[in-house]
Design a protein around this motif. Structure first.
Motif, PDB file in Angstrom:
ATOM      1  N   THR A   1      11.348   5.331 -39.571  1.00 19.18           N
ATOM      2  CA  THR A   1       9.963   4.941 -39.799  1.00 19.18           C
ATOM      3  C   THR A   1       9.060   5.963 -39.111  1.00 19.18           C
ATOM      4  O   THR A   1       9.545   6.841 -38.379  1.00 19.18           O
ATOM      5  N   LYS A   2       7.763   5.867 -39.316  1.00 15.92           N
ATOM      6  CA  LYS A   2       6.837   6.767 -38.632  1.00 15.92           C
ATOM      7  C   LYS A   2       6.936   6.577 -37.121  1.00 15.92           C
ATOM      8  O   LYS A   2       6.844   7.534 -36.346  1.00 15.92           O
ATOM      9  N   ILE A   3       7.166   5.316 -36.694  1.00 11.40           N
ATOM     10  CA  ILE A   3       7.288   5.050 -35.268  1.00 11.40           C
ATOM     11  C   ILE A   3       8.548   5.706 -34.716  1.00 11.40           C
ATOM     12  O   ILE A   3       8.525   6.358 -33.659  1.00 11.40           O
ATOM     13  N   ALA A   4       9.655   5.568 -35.434  1.00 13.01           N
ATOM     14  CA  ALA A   4      10.910   6.168 -34.982  1.00 13.01           C
ATOM     15  C   ALA A   4      10.789   7.689 -34.926  1.00 13.01           C
ATOM     16  O   ALA A   4      11.292   8.336 -33.998  1.00 13.01           O
ATOM     17  N   ARG A   5      10.116   8.263 -35.928  1.00 13.58           N
ATOM     18  CA  ARG A   5       9.911   9.721 -35.924  1.00 13.58           C
ATOM     19  C   ARG A   5       9.085  10.150 -34.719  1.00 13.58           C
ATOM     20  O   ARG A   5       9.357  11.185 -34.087  1.00 13.58           O
ATOM     21  N   SER A   6       8.093   9.346 -34.393  1.00 17.61           N
ATOM     22  CA  SER A   6       7.269   9.639 -33.215  1.00 17.61           C
ATOM     23  C   SER A   6       8.096   9.563 -31.934  1.00 17.61           C
ATOM     24  O   SER A   6       7.985  10.417 -31.047  1.00 17.61           O
ATOM     25  N   TYR A   7       8.961   8.542 -31.833  1.00 13.13           N
ATOM     26  CA  TYR A   7       9.840   8.426 -30.659  1.00 13.13           C
ATOM     27  C   TYR A   7      10.744   9.650 -30.536  1.00 13.13           C
ATOM     28  O   TYR A   7      10.975  10.173 -29.446  1.00 13.13           O
ATOM     29  N   LEU A   8      11.268  10.113 -31.679  1.00  7.56           N
ATOM     30  CA  LEU A   8      12.146  11.282 -31.666  1.00  7.56           C
ATOM     31  C   LEU A   8      11.419  12.493 -31.088  1.00  7.56           C
ATOM     32  O   LEU A   8      11.966  13.241 -30.262  1.00  7.56           O
ATOM     33  N   ASN A   9      10.171  12.685 -31.492  1.00 12.71           N
ATOM     34  CA  ASN A   9       9.391  13.808 -30.975  1.00 12.71           C
ATOM     35  C   ASN A   9       9.144  13.678 -29.477  1.00 12.71           C
ATOM     36  O   ASN A   9       9.220  14.655 -28.733  1.00 12.71           O
ATOM     37  N   HIS A  10       8.833  12.460 -29.029  1.00  9.39           N
ATOM     38  CA  HIS A  10       8.600  12.239 -27.592  1.00  9.39           C
ATOM     39  C   HIS A  10       9.853  12.578 -26.782  1.00  9.39           C
ATOM     40  O   HIS A  10       9.772  13.191 -25.717  1.00  9.39           O
TER      41      HIS A  10
ATOM     42  N   GLY B   1      12.277  14.614 -27.647  1.00  8.23           N
ATOM     43  CA  GLY B   1      12.502  16.050 -27.681  1.00  8.23           C
ATOM     44  C   GLY B   1      11.575  16.819 -26.772  1.00  8.23           C
ATOM     45  O   GLY B   1      11.913  17.918 -26.309  1.00  8.23           O
ATOM     46  N   ASN B   2      10.406  16.271 -26.506  1.00  8.18           N
ATOM     47  CA  ASN B   2       9.437  16.972 -25.649  1.00  8.18           C
ATOM     48  C   ASN B   2       9.719  16.818 -24.162  1.00  8.18           C
ATOM     49  O   ASN B   2       9.041  17.413 -23.338  1.00  8.18           O
ATOM     50  N   LEU B   3      10.724  15.990 -23.821  1.00  9.83           N
ATOM     51  CA  LEU B   3      11.161  15.940 -22.422  1.00  9.83           C
ATOM     52  C   LEU B   3      11.905  17.224 -22.077  1.00  9.83           C
ATOM     53  O   LEU B   3      12.413  17.925 -22.953  1.00  9.83           O
ATOM     54  N   ASN B   4      11.983  17.511 -20.780  1.00  4.64           N
ATOM     55  CA  ASN B   4      12.696  18.719 -20.342  1.00  4.64           C
ATOM     56  C   ASN B   4      14.153  18.379 -20.078  1.00  4.64           C
ATOM     57  O   ASN B   4      14.521  17.947 -18.989  1.00  4.64           O
ATOM     58  N   TRP B   5      14.993  18.603 -21.074  1.00  3.55           N
ATOM     59  CA  TRP B   5      16.398  18.206 -20.982  1.00  3.55           C
ATOM     60  C   TRP B   5      17.230  19.119 -20.090  1.00  3.55           C
ATOM     61  O   TRP B   5      18.421  18.869 -19.898  1.00  3.55           O
ATOM     62  N   LYS B   6      16.618  20.170 -19.555  1.00  6.32           N
ATOM     63  CA  LYS B   6      17.324  20.962 -18.539  1.00  6.32           C
ATOM     64  C   LYS B   6      17.619  20.120 -17.304  1.00  6.32           C
ATOM     65  O   LYS B   6      18.527  20.413 -16.540  1.00  6.32           O
TER      66      LYS B   6
END
Length: 931
Positions: free
Chosen positions: A260-269, A271-276
């Motif tokens: 959904t648009k909400i799920a897509r938004s969560y995915l972006n959030h 990904g924008n974390l620093n996974w290092k």
């Protein structure tokens, strides 16, 4: 609130427009303060700030300020007299651009841009009643990532109900593992291009999310296709920039749930974390809760601290490796031998969960290896320690996947740390396809097939974990000359588990089914050895499996276990079997709290037990003293009670072994409740002129909490007169009917005498010391009461009749409680008393008349101190956080007088107490008399 909820609230606050006046209240609200508390602070009734800020007593002093004045404002908060008198733990100043705070206890500070303060939310967790280790406070990323992944997971399941069904949950969990890898890879240069995965999905999928699943699926397909084959496979151009990953992580179905648009938004959030910043030590144990419906309510609390894990691993084998490193110095040959030895060490966790113990083992060994390489001038050398030497068994598929993924991430991070980013990247991809984590029931699997004896070549064929985790991959397990160490934290489940009050029929059925399954797991291990195996705790199975495993290979183990297996009847049922198999305790850590991140969480009491049938230089006993200091001692032997003494097992005795008065259990009515009277029932009978038939009735609840109950107390001499009272007559008919309906012959015979308790052991014609059969483990002393004549003791308590006061002094001593805690065991976490196992076996030195006089005086002082606080109950008086000073002093004096009889001084700690008690018990049982 749990840490994930707090992080979400703090992150939301940082996104909102900064409001100087509202910020302090919003900040406190984010850490779980209720609106009533906020309202009192806002109106000033509890706000004690003297600098125009908000001061919450015992918590925090917050002030907002003009731009550029943050440092000066923090100084004002630091110097504020109110900050000190209100015992504020933190001070915080912000202008909406900058953010500074200080922990006034540790002196630790943070300073960052306002938008970044959510990165430091762990710094403030004590505001929510969550106290945790430094590592977690600094590792806020893992909690942030867990919370966001959970939101995505729940949203996807909501809109893809088929993926929520049991048969498709493995697909969903596998999809999440793929996502985690992608997020990590795009932030650590495994993918070329910053944020490659997140940006590609964002740019190539429609904003309405209608094709997000298709874009992600094509990326996954690309990473499972070799570069040379991509043109013929028709890989889309946007997906062609991703590397070939292999390792079976992206093989098989590339189906992706719809977004959904909400799920897509969560995915972006996400990904924008620093996974290092991902920490595989703890991330796995948090993320596994995402995929478990029952555990999701405790999201962010599934954390096993590294220091606790090292309490297992250090004495098991890491301390020895470090010792050998120190001995080698700069001797190249010795260093080379140690490195070769480490390359053949296998660590096997047969209850691995998401891999915490394996990851920590791997990282610690890599640290030692890196030091070896540095001393040999080979710092850029590729590691000789293969991930496939770190093996595990896990019942659930998702944690098993996460365990392998966590190890892969740990390997990459270690390569970056010890060899450099370029070398790490050059050798990371493609992943190898070997599988070393097995998904299955550890008590049903053959451990020798998962981790065979050294020197044995075994090949096992099957699909890879990331594809079908129930099977083993093809691996050559040959490891001639290597060492095998088993470790882990098996499930905490007692021999009996009751459904919680108010549980639904479905929940009860599930709990009963799980209990039946656990019994079925244990039966093949124990049923041919003992008839009492059904009362063993579930963790016993892991120790017995190890004993069988160790018959075929030289191995050592160290498991975390509930302390119940070293207490009470469990000892007699389990440990002779382990000893008969040749096992001895190499090292142990006595009982301590294994805490998690839950607010105000007390943790479960555990022990650590290291076993082997191998020779050792010395046996090591670890403990924590009464001041919280870690202690280590080399001892000759460690017995099943984790005491430095012979392998003796305390057996129930029908009579006291020491010179003490006998103790009996109370009277058992077996009456259907008809002989027991409430206060109102008793008052009614008194008004009817039947007071002579009524006695005070006391068990654990009544003696501890001051609850009043009564009973009918009749015998053949007065029953005819009592029957003239209609109410009593009806009650006796009720007793007779209840007993007649019983399936037990003894109970049915009791219907002939319904006026009597079924079992009479005391008649109320004497004073009595009442010892509850079950009581809280949190009190410093047993809650023993002393009652006047006329009291009938129920079968929920024990009694010493007409006790001498020096006996009462002994009953309420610290040393007696310590003995009871060890030899009697627990009911759940509460103390379970036993007269035959705890009192009759209690080792008391032979007392002189002067000893008895001194103890009598101490008992009198305790009783006088209690009386001074009338009408406080035993529960009130022995509240561990609010015990009256005069009562505590009386108990301290009692302990000192009694303990001097044992050794001429106070014992330093409970370990000393137990060692002396077992020494005396051994003499008592050998000689057949008290020492």
């Amino acid at each position: 609130m749990n840490p994930v909820e707090i992080e979400e609230a703090v992150s939301q606050l940082a996104l909102e427009p900064f409001d100087r006046g509202e910020f302090p209240f919003s900040f406190l609200r984010a850490f779980g303060n209720p609106e009533t508390t906020i309202k009192r602070l806002r109106t000033g009734s509890t706000n004690q700030s003297d600098v125009g800020g908000v001061l919450q007593r015992s918590n925090i002093h917050i002030a907002t300020c003009d731009v550029g004045e943050v440092e000066a404002t923090l100084g004002s908060l630091r110097d504020s007299p109110k900050t000190a008198t209100a015992k504020a733990k933190f001070i915080l100043a912000t202008d909406g651009d900058s953010f500074q705070a200080e922990d006034r206890t540790s002196g630790e500070t943070i300073a960052c841009d306002y938008a970044d303060f959510p990165d430091h939310f762990g710094f403030f967790l004590p505001l929510a009643g969550i106290t945790t280790v430094e590592q977690i406070r600094e590792s806020s990323f893992d909690i942030r990532a867990t919370g966001r992944l959970n939101k995505l997971y729940v949203e996807l399941l909501k809109d893809n109900p088929d993926w929520a069904k049991a048969e498709r949950r493995p697909d969903m969990n596998h999809f999440m593992a793929r996502l985690i890898f992608c997020f990590f890879a795009e932030d650590t240069d495994i993918f070329v291009g910053e944020g490659l995965f997140t940006k590609t999905v964002e740019q190539m999928s429609a904003r309405d999310s209608s094709d997000t699943h298709a874009v992600i699926s094509e990326i996954f397909r690309s990473m499972d296709t070799k570069i040379a084959d991509r043109q013929s496979a028709g890989i889309a151009r946007y997906a062609n920039q991703f590397p070939y990953v292999n390792g079976q992580l992206f093989s098989g179905s590339t189906e992706v749930p719809r977004f959904t648009k909400i799920a897509r938004s969560y995915l972006n959030h996400i990904g924008n974390l620093n996974w290092k910043k991902i920490n595989p030590d703890i991330f796995g144990s948090m993320i596994q809760a995402v995929a478990d419906d029952e555990e999701r309510g405790a999201l962010g609390m599934h954390y096993t601290s590294v220091p606790n894990i090292l309490k297992v691993l250090n004495p098991l084998f890491l301390d020895d490796l470090r010792e050998k490193l120190d001995e080698a110095g700069d001797n190249g040959r010795k260093l080379l031998n140690l490195r070769s030895r480490m390359a053949r060490i296998r660590v096997f966790d047969p209850a691995c969960g998401s891999g915490n113990f394996l990851v920590i083992s791997y990282k610690q060994m890599r640290e030692i290896e890196a030091e070896i390489n540095r001393r040999r001038g080979e710092s850029d050398r590729r590691s000789d320690i293969p991930l496939t030497n770190f093996r595990g068994i896990e019942l659930r598929d998702f944690p098993a996947e996460i365990a392998r993924l966590a190890l892969i991430i740990a390997e990459f991070q270690c390569d970056v740390l010890y060899r450099g980013q370029q070398e790490a990247l050059a050798e990371f991809l493609p992943l190898n396809s070997e599988n070393w984590i097995t998904c299955g029931n550890a008590l049903r699997l053959d451990w020798l097939s998962v981790c065979p004896p050294t020197g044995t070549g075994v090949k096992m064929r099957g699909d890879d974990l990331f594809e079908t985790p129930l099977d083993q991959a093809e691996i050559d397990f040959e490891n001639s000359g290597g060492e095998t160490y088993l470790c882990g934290n098996p499930p905490y489940v007692g021999s009996t588990v009751q459904a919680p009050k108010g549980a639904t029929a479905e929940t009860k059925a599930r709990i009963n089914k799980e209990a039946e399954d656990r019994k079925a797991d244990l039966k093949p291990l124990f049923s041919h050895l003992t008839n009492s195996w059904k009362s063993l705790d579930y963790v016993s199975g892991w120790f017995m499996k190890f004993a069988g495993y160790a018959r075929h290979t030289a191995a050592r183990c160290a498991f975390v276990a509930t302390n119940s297996i070293c207490q009470g009847e469990q000892v007699a049922r389990l440990w002779p079997l382990l000893f008969d198999s040749g096992q001895k305790i190499d090292f142990a850590h006595t009982s301590f709290k294994w805490k998690n991140l839950a607010a105000k969480n007390a943790g479960v009491s555990v022990v650590i037990i290291g076993l082997s049938n191998q020779p050792v230089r010395s046996r090591i006993l670890y403990s924590i003293d009464e001041n919280g200091t870690d202690l280590r001692r080399d001892v000759a032997n460690i017995n099943p009670y984790l005491v430095a003494n012979d392998d003796i097992i305390v057996a129930a005795s029908t009579a006291p072994l020491s010179e003490i008065q006998p103790m009996t259990i109370g009277n058992k009515p077996v009456d259907g409740g008809h002989l027991i009277l409430s206060v109102e029932d008793a008052e009614k009978l008194v008004n009817d002129g039947a007071s002579e038939f009524i006695r005070s009735y006391m068990g654990a609840e009544e003696s501890i909490n001051g609850k009043r109950r009564y009973c009918l107390w009749l015998d053949r001499s007065n029953v005819a007169e009592a029957r003239e009272n209609n109410s009593i007559r009806e009650r006796l008919i009720g007793v007779a009917n209840f007993r007649n309906d019983s399936s037990k012959e003894l109970t049915r015979r009791g219907a002939m005498t319904p006026f009597e308790f079924q079992q009479v052991r005391q008649n109320g014609n004497e004073t009595v010391a009442i010892i509850p059969s079950v009581s809280s483990e949190n009190r410093e002393y047993l809650p023993v009461s002393l009652e006047d004549k006329g009291t009938i003791v129920s079968n929920l308590a024990f009694a010493v009749l007409d006790p001498q006061l020096w006996v009462f002094s002994t009953l309420v001593s610290r040393i007696h409680l310590v003995w009871i805690l060890v030899v009697c065991g627990k009911l759940e976490t509460r103390i379970r008393y036993s007269n035959t196992l705890g009192w009759n076996t209690f080792p008391l030195p032979r007392l002189t008349e002067q000893n008895k006089a001194n103890l009598t005086r101490c008992a009198e002082n305790i009783l006088l101190a209690r009386e001074a606080h009338f009408p406080a109950t035993i529960a009130d008086l022995y509240d561990p956080t609010d015990m009256p000073d005069d009562l505590r002093r009386a108990h301290d004096e009692n302990d000192e007088v009694l303990e001097r009889i044992y050794i001429g001084r106070r014992f330093r700690n409970d370990t000393e107490r137990l060692e002396k008690l077992f020494e005396l018990y051994t003499k008592m049982t050998v000689k057949g008399k008290a020492a």
